[in-house]
Design an enzyme around this catalytic site. Structure first.
Site, PDB file in Angstrom:
ATOM      1  N   SER A  14       0.156  -3.026   1.601  1.00 39.62           N
ATOM      2  CA  SER A  14      -0.271  -1.895   2.663  1.00 39.62           C
ATOM      3  C   SER A  14      -1.680  -1.760   2.693  1.00 39.62           C
ATOM      4  O   SER A  14      -2.282  -0.856   3.435  1.00 39.62           O
ATOM      5  CB  SER A  14       0.457  -0.666   2.313  1.00 39.62           C
ATOM      6  OG  SER A  14      -0.170   0.195   1.115  1.00 39.62           O
TER       7      SER A  14
ATOM      8  N   HIS B 163      -3.117  -5.712 -11.890  1.00 36.37           N
ATOM      9  CA  HIS B 163      -3.077  -4.328 -12.073  1.00 36.37           C
ATOM     10  C   HIS B 163      -2.070  -4.280 -13.365  1.00 36.37           C
ATOM     11  O   HIS B 163      -1.407  -3.425 -13.748  1.00 36.37           O
ATOM     12  CB  HIS B 163      -1.993  -3.684 -11.048  1.00 36.37           C
ATOM     13  CG  HIS B 163      -2.779  -3.298  -9.893  1.00 36.37           C
ATOM     14  ND1 HIS B 163      -2.340  -3.005  -8.600  1.00 36.37           N
ATOM     15  CD2 HIS B 163      -4.134  -3.172  -9.398  1.00 36.37           C
ATOM     16  CE1 HIS B 163      -3.149  -2.629  -7.655  1.00 36.37           C
ATOM     17  NE2 HIS B 163      -4.301  -3.076  -8.242  1.00 36.37           N
TER      18      HIS B 163
ATOM     19  N   GLN C 229      -0.787  -7.631  -7.117  1.00 40.64           N
ATOM     20  CA  GLN C 229      -0.911  -6.221  -7.484  1.00 40.64           C
ATOM     21  C   GLN C 229       0.348  -5.666  -8.180  1.00 40.64           C
ATOM     22  O   GLN C 229       0.279  -4.426  -8.871  1.00 40.64           O
ATOM     23  CB  GLN C 229      -0.976  -5.382  -6.128  1.00 40.64           C
ATOM     24  CG  GLN C 229      -2.354  -5.607  -5.419  1.00 40.64           C
ATOM     25  CD  GLN C 229      -2.301  -4.868  -4.037  1.00 40.64           C
ATOM     26  OE1 GLN C 229      -2.736  -3.852  -3.961  1.00 40.64           O
ATOM     27  NE2 GLN C 229      -1.618  -5.408  -2.974  1.00 40.64           N
ATOM     28  N   ASN C 230       1.372  -6.511  -8.334  1.00 44.89           N
ATOM     29  CA  ASN C 230       2.735  -6.144  -8.848  1.00 44.89           C
ATOM     30  C   ASN C 230       2.506  -6.205 -10.339  1.00 44.89           C
ATOM     31  O   ASN C 230       2.083  -7.181 -10.892  1.00 44.89           O
ATOM     32  CB  ASN C 230       3.725  -7.001  -8.187  1.00 44.89           C
ATOM     33  CG  ASN C 230       3.924  -6.741  -6.931  1.00 44.89           C
ATOM     34  OD1 ASN C 230       3.495  -5.775  -6.062  1.00 44.89           O
ATOM     35  ND2 ASN C 230       4.423  -7.866  -6.101  1.00 44.89           N
TER      36      ASN C 230
ATOM     37  N   ARG D  18      11.435   3.177 -14.409  1.00 39.78           N
ATOM     38  CA  ARG D  18      11.217   2.349 -13.493  1.00 39.78           C
ATOM     39  C   ARG D  18      11.191   0.933 -14.081  1.00 39.78           C
ATOM     40  O   ARG D  18      11.470  -0.034 -13.317  1.00 39.78           O
ATOM     41  CB  ARG D  18       9.737   2.486 -13.078  1.00 39.78           C
ATOM     42  CG  ARG D  18       9.447   3.839 -12.066  1.00 39.78           C
ATOM     43  CD  ARG D  18       8.127   3.769 -11.681  1.00 39.78           C
ATOM     44  NE  ARG D  18       7.294   2.447 -10.867  1.00 39.78           N
ATOM     45  CZ  ARG D  18       6.227   2.357 -11.065  1.00 39.78           C
ATOM     46  NH1 ARG D  18       5.075   2.965 -11.648  1.00 39.78           N
ATOM     47  NH2 ARG D  18       5.789   1.157 -10.257  1.00 39.78           N
TER      48      ARG D  18
HETATM   49  N1  APR Z   1       8.258  -8.383   3.192  1.00 43.00           N
HETATM   50  C1  APR Z   1       6.913  -8.116   3.405  1.00 43.00           C
HETATM   51  N2  APR Z   1       6.414  -7.048   3.232  1.00 43.00           N
HETATM   52  C2  APR Z   1       7.176  -6.142   3.303  1.00 43.00           C
HETATM   53  C3  APR Z   1       8.651  -6.239   3.042  1.00 43.00           C
HETATM   54  C4  APR Z   1       9.016  -7.595   2.999  1.00 43.00           C
HETATM   55  N3  APR Z   1      10.456  -7.745   2.816  1.00 43.00           N
HETATM   56  N4  APR Z   1       8.959  -5.063   2.575  1.00 43.00           N
HETATM   57  C5  APR Z   1       8.038  -4.055   2.739  1.00 43.00           C
HETATM   58  N5  APR Z   1       7.058  -4.752   2.978  1.00 43.00           N
HETATM   59  C6  APR Z   1       5.597  -4.046   3.103  1.00 43.00           C
HETATM   60  C7  APR Z   1       5.826  -2.540   3.644  1.00 43.00           C
HETATM   61  O1  APR Z   1       5.915  -2.482   4.962  1.00 43.00           O
HETATM   62  C8  APR Z   1       4.364  -2.194   3.016  1.00 43.00           C
HETATM   63  O2  APR Z   1       3.582  -2.237   3.954  1.00 43.00           O
HETATM   64  O3  APR Z   1       5.015  -4.093   2.035  1.00 43.00           O
HETATM   65  C9  APR Z   1       4.076  -3.079   1.902  1.00 43.00           C
HETATM   66  C10 APR Z   1       4.076  -2.549   0.612  1.00 43.00           C
HETATM   67  O4  APR Z   1       3.025  -1.832   0.491  1.00 43.00           O
HETATM   68  P1  APR Z   1       2.946  -0.407  -0.908  1.00 43.00           P
HETATM   69  O5  APR Z   1       4.476  -0.198  -1.091  1.00 43.00           O
HETATM   70  O6  APR Z   1       1.771   0.408  -0.572  1.00 43.00           O
HETATM   71  O7  APR Z   1       2.637  -1.456  -2.094  1.00 43.00           O
HETATM   72  P2  APR Z   1       1.071  -1.895  -2.224  1.00 43.00           P
HETATM   73  O8  APR Z   1       0.461  -2.535  -1.059  1.00 43.00           O
HETATM   74  O9  APR Z   1       1.428  -3.104  -3.277  1.00 43.00           O
HETATM   75  O10 APR Z   1       0.421  -0.904  -3.100  1.00 43.00           O
HETATM   76  C11 APR Z   1      -0.803  -1.364  -3.843  1.00 43.00           C
HETATM   77  O11 APR Z   1      -1.000   0.729  -4.749  1.00 43.00           O
HETATM   78  O12 APR Z   1       0.702   2.209  -5.689  1.00 43.00           O
HETATM   79  C12 APR Z   1      -0.514   1.460  -5.964  1.00 43.00           C
HETATM   80  O13 APR Z   1      -0.738   0.282  -8.027  1.00 43.00           O
HETATM   81  C13 APR Z   1       0.007   0.297  -6.988  1.00 43.00           C
HETATM   82  O14 APR Z   1      -0.033  -1.875  -6.887  1.00 43.00           O
HETATM   83  C14 APR Z   1       0.151  -0.807  -5.942  1.00 43.00           C
HETATM   84  C15 APR Z   1      -0.644  -0.496  -5.082  1.00 43.00           C
END
Ligand code: APR
Length: 281
Positions: free
Chosen positions: A221, A132, A114-115, A79
């Protein structure tokens, strides 16, 4: 459904809100979605490589690391190689321009991400909280070791990972140069807590959430603690909050959803506010 009209309406709404927020604290909170345009899969998004299907809650844990350190390290190497090779996209760069604009007009700015990628710092973001952890560092798995929690870590590039890559096995796992215990990722695992390492800057994150004058959520999300905390605090104090997400399946109280891609919307908002963008010069 993202249409030109929804993006244009979103630009109007967000530009007007940002213009009003000074001199208070503009808090931006980003998730995996802001890095999607840089080729990094999200966890739960609609992108084809979204990681969630591979049950990240099982593999992203201290328990799995102790049970199968070779498997844990192989999963992360696969990853993080993609993560560490990625480049910032227009959304990251627009956030740097907005940070500079907000500070130049006497306002406050903080960015909680969170990234674990390094795209915000690579773009020039300075008031950054990586709540994170981060993919470009590792740490000793032993709590209390100078290279371990609660305050130690090592640059990933300072560790020999080639030996393990060539022959992934227990004897080849990278080890702490001070105490000899295994090295681990410098990230917050699902079975760990925000206060386990000073690098997560959890107290500063909490303080920023309590002081925010406007909350801008980009590409998240709202699935874990930090976003939950921000939403609750913002709703309680009736703070204007906006979420940029093209395919959000959520409607949350007190949160205005801007259905657009971050890499399209944020540069447009900068242009509307007369904020100069490197990419436009
Ligand atoms: N622009 C804006 N939002 C976007 C885009 C984009 N181009 N592409 C996707 N998204 C949205 C998706 O629709 C989704 O709702 O970004 C969101 C990403 O959500 P997740 O994949 O759940 O990521 P995140 O919210 O950062 O997860 C939180 O969970 O898995 C753990 O520790 C990990 O930091 C992560 C945390």
């Amino acid at each position: 459904m993202v249409t030109f009209a929804t993006v244009k309406k979103a630009v109007d709404i967000l530009a007007e809100a940002l213009d009003r927020v000074s001199p208070e604290l503009l808090l931006v909170l980003t998730g995996a979605g802001i890095s999607a345009a840089s080729g990094i899969p999200t966890f739960r998004g609609n992108d084809p490589d979204a990681i969630w299907a591979k049950d990240v809650t099982e593999l992203g844990t201290y328990r799995y690391f102790r049970q199968d350190p070779v498997g844990s390290w192989q999963w992360y190497l696969q990853r993080f190689d993609a993560v560490l090779g990625a480049q910032p996209n227009p959304a990251h760069k627009a956030l740097v321009a907005i940070e500079e604009w907000q500070l130049a007009r006497g306002g406050e700015f903080r960015l909680i991400t969170q990234n674990i990628d390094t795209l915000h710092e690579d773009s020039g973001s300075t008031n950054l909280i990586k709540v994170h952890g981060t993919a470009d560092r590792v740490r000793c798995a032993k709590h209390g070791c100078p290279n371990g929690s609660p305050r130690g870590s090592l640059e990933r590039s300072s560790v020999d990972l080639a030996t393990f890559r060539d022959a992934p096995s227990l004897p080849k796992l990278p080890r702490c140069p001070i105490c000899g215990d295994l090295l681990r990722q410098h990230v917050l695992w699902f079975d760990e807590y925000y206060n386990q390492h000073i690098d997560y800057q959890f107290e500063l994150a909490q303080e920023s959430i309590q002081q925010m004058g406007l909350g801008l959520f980009v590409g998240t999300s709202f699935s874990v603690g930090i976003t939950e905390m921000a939403l609750q605090s913002g709703s309680l104090w009736r703070i204007p909050m906006f979420a940029i997400d093209p395919s959000a399946a959520f409607r949350l109280p007190g949160l205005e959803l801007l259905e657009a891609r971050a890499e399209e919307l944020l540069p447009e908002v900068c242009r509307r506010l007369g904020i100069s963008l490197e990419m436009d010069s």
